[in-house]
Design a protein around this motif. Structure first.
Motif, PDB file in Angstrom:
ATOM      1  N   LEU A 111       0.843  -1.191   0.000  1.00 40.87           N
ATOM      2  CA  LEU A 111       0.000   0.000   0.000  1.00 40.87           C
ATOM      3  C   LEU A 111       0.874   1.235   0.000  1.00 40.87           C
ATOM      4  O   LEU A 111       1.949   1.258   0.607  1.00 40.87           O
ATOM      5  CB  LEU A 111      -0.894   0.011   1.245  1.00 40.87           C
ATOM      6  N   PHE A 112       0.397   2.260  -0.674  1.00 44.64           N
ATOM      7  CA  PHE A 112       1.098   3.536  -0.680  1.00 44.64           C
ATOM      8  C   PHE A 112       0.361   4.500   0.243  1.00 44.64           C
ATOM      9  O   PHE A 112      -0.852   4.412   0.407  1.00 44.64           O
ATOM     10  CB  PHE A 112       1.172   4.104  -2.104  1.00 44.64           C
ATOM     11  N   TYR A 113       1.100   5.411   0.821  1.00 41.30           N
ATOM     12  CA  TYR A 113       0.486   6.417   1.679  1.00 41.30           C
ATOM     13  C   TYR A 113      -0.449   7.282   0.844  1.00 41.30           C
ATOM     14  O   TYR A 113      -0.073   7.772  -0.208  1.00 41.30           O
ATOM     15  CB  TYR A 113       1.562   7.288   2.329  1.00 41.30           C
ATOM     16  N   SER A 114      -1.687   7.435   1.315  1.00 42.49           N
ATOM     17  CA  SER A 114      -2.678   8.196   0.567  1.00 42.49           C
ATOM     18  C   SER A 114      -3.753   8.699   1.529  1.00 42.49           C
ATOM     19  O   SER A 114      -4.031   8.064   2.553  1.00 42.49           O
ATOM     20  CB  SER A 114      -3.327   7.311  -0.501  1.00 42.49           C
ATOM     21  N   LEU A 115      -4.366   9.816   1.182  1.00 47.63           N
ATOM     22  CA  LEU A 115      -5.480  10.351   1.974  1.00 47.63           C
ATOM     23  C   LEU A 115      -6.832  10.068   1.326  1.00 47.63           C
ATOM     24  O   LEU A 115      -7.853  10.542   1.798  1.00 47.63           O
ATOM     25  CB  LEU A 115      -5.300  11.867   2.178  1.00 47.63           C
ATOM     26  N   ARG A 116      -6.853   9.283   0.264  1.00 47.94           N
ATOM     27  CA  ARG A 116      -8.120   8.888  -0.340  1.00 47.94           C
ATOM     28  C   ARG A 116      -8.849   7.949   0.615  1.00 47.94           C
ATOM     29  O   ARG A 116      -8.236   7.010   1.142  1.00 47.94           O
ATOM     30  CB  ARG A 116      -7.890   8.185  -1.663  1.00 47.94           C
ATOM     31  N   LYS A 119      -8.395   4.119   0.067  1.00 50.06           N
ATOM     32  CA  LYS A 119      -7.032   3.668   0.341  1.00 50.06           C
ATOM     33  C   LYS A 119      -6.710   3.768   1.831  1.00 50.06           C
ATOM     34  O   LYS A 119      -5.997   2.919   2.378  1.00 50.06           O
ATOM     35  CB  LYS A 119      -6.028   4.466  -0.495  1.00 50.06           C
ATOM     36  N   MET A 120      -7.221   4.814   2.480  1.00 52.31           N
ATOM     37  CA  MET A 120      -7.001   4.939   3.928  1.00 52.31           C
ATOM     38  C   MET A 120      -7.628   3.763   4.669  1.00 52.31           C
ATOM     39  O   MET A 120      -7.051   3.243   5.623  1.00 52.31           O
ATOM     40  CB  MET A 120      -7.559   6.261   4.449  1.00 52.31           C
ATOM     41  N   LYS A 122      -8.027   0.711   3.536  1.00 52.63           N
ATOM     42  CA  LYS A 122      -7.132  -0.438   3.342  1.00 52.63           C
ATOM     43  C   LYS A 122      -5.898  -0.323   4.238  1.00 52.63           C
ATOM     44  O   LYS A 122      -5.421  -1.323   4.783  1.00 52.63           O
ATOM     45  CB  LYS A 122      -6.707  -0.545   1.879  1.00 52.63           C
ATOM     46  N   GLN A 123      -5.368   0.884   4.380  1.00 49.25           N
ATOM     47  CA  GLN A 123      -4.202   1.097   5.246  1.00 49.25           C
ATOM     48  C   GLN A 123      -4.544   0.771   6.700  1.00 49.25           C
ATOM     49  O   GLN A 123      -3.767   0.116   7.396  1.00 49.25           O
ATOM     50  CB  GLN A 123      -3.716   2.543   5.137  1.00 49.25           C
TER      51      GLN A 123
END
Length: 195
Positions: A111-116, A119-120, A122-123
């Motif tokens: 996972l990549f750092y993201s504020l979506r 995606k958050m 999943k993080q």
């Protein structure tokens, strides 16, 4: 130092200057580093759990398997685990062959750092799974990614574990470019050999 300087220590034979010339033997001889051996011996004397290698790029497997072999030379019954940050490049790996070098393998998504929001979510789910992953305070965490969400969660959630950064001098220079050595003297322990 930066990316342009990553190959400056390589001998002239490393570079191809004539495409017609015959191929020359150009490999690095592996020798046991007594400082590294001694330092790993001291670490293994202090901890009794599993050594977990956290790997995102399958290109690091040769280095990881070499280090796992060193640990097994020092302590033959030592358990060694692999934590994989899975993505498309792992698809070309024969996982049965990889498993033969490790006692346990845990797989997490890359996972990549993201504020979506999606995606958050999943993080957060991945971070919670890592927190519940069953890492013992006696385990050793060995990472080499520095910017990986999975690795950073493991390093953050288990503060009592011994942690080792497995990173080459060249990669260290490219990623961190240490301009002020006092920062590293204050915040990092450099009691290991570098390669």
């Amino acid at each position: 130092d930066g990316y342009d300087d990553a190959f400056k220590k390589m001998p002239p034979e490393f570079f191809i200057s004539d495409l017609i010339q015959p191929i020359k033997e150009n490999k690095k001889s592996l020798v046991c580093d007594p400082v590294l051996f001694r330092n790993f011996s001291k670490i293994l004397d202090k901890k009794r759990g599993t050594s977990w290698f956290i790997v995102g790029d399958p290109g690091l497997l040769v280095l990881v398997i070499s280090m796992a072999s060193l640990i097994r030379q020092i302590s033959p019954g030592w358990k060694i685990g692999l934590i994989i940050e899975k993505h498309h490049r792992w698809g070309i790996m024969d996982m049965n062959e990889v498993r033969s070098y490790f006692d346990d393998i845990k797989i997490f998504p890359r996972l990549f750092y993201s504020l979506r929001p999606g995606k958050m979510w999943k993080q957060i789910k991945t971070a919670l799974a890592i927190r519940k992953s069953g890492i013992s305070p006696e385990d050793i965490l060995i990472g080499g990614g520095a910017i990986s969400l999975v690795e950073n969660c493991f390093m953050s959630y288990f503060p009592k574990n011994y942690k080792i950064a497995l990173i080459s001098d060249e990669a260290f220079g490219v990623c961190f470019s240490p301009k002020d050595p006092s920062f590293f003297q204050t915040h990092f322990s450099r009691r290991a050999a570098t390669f």
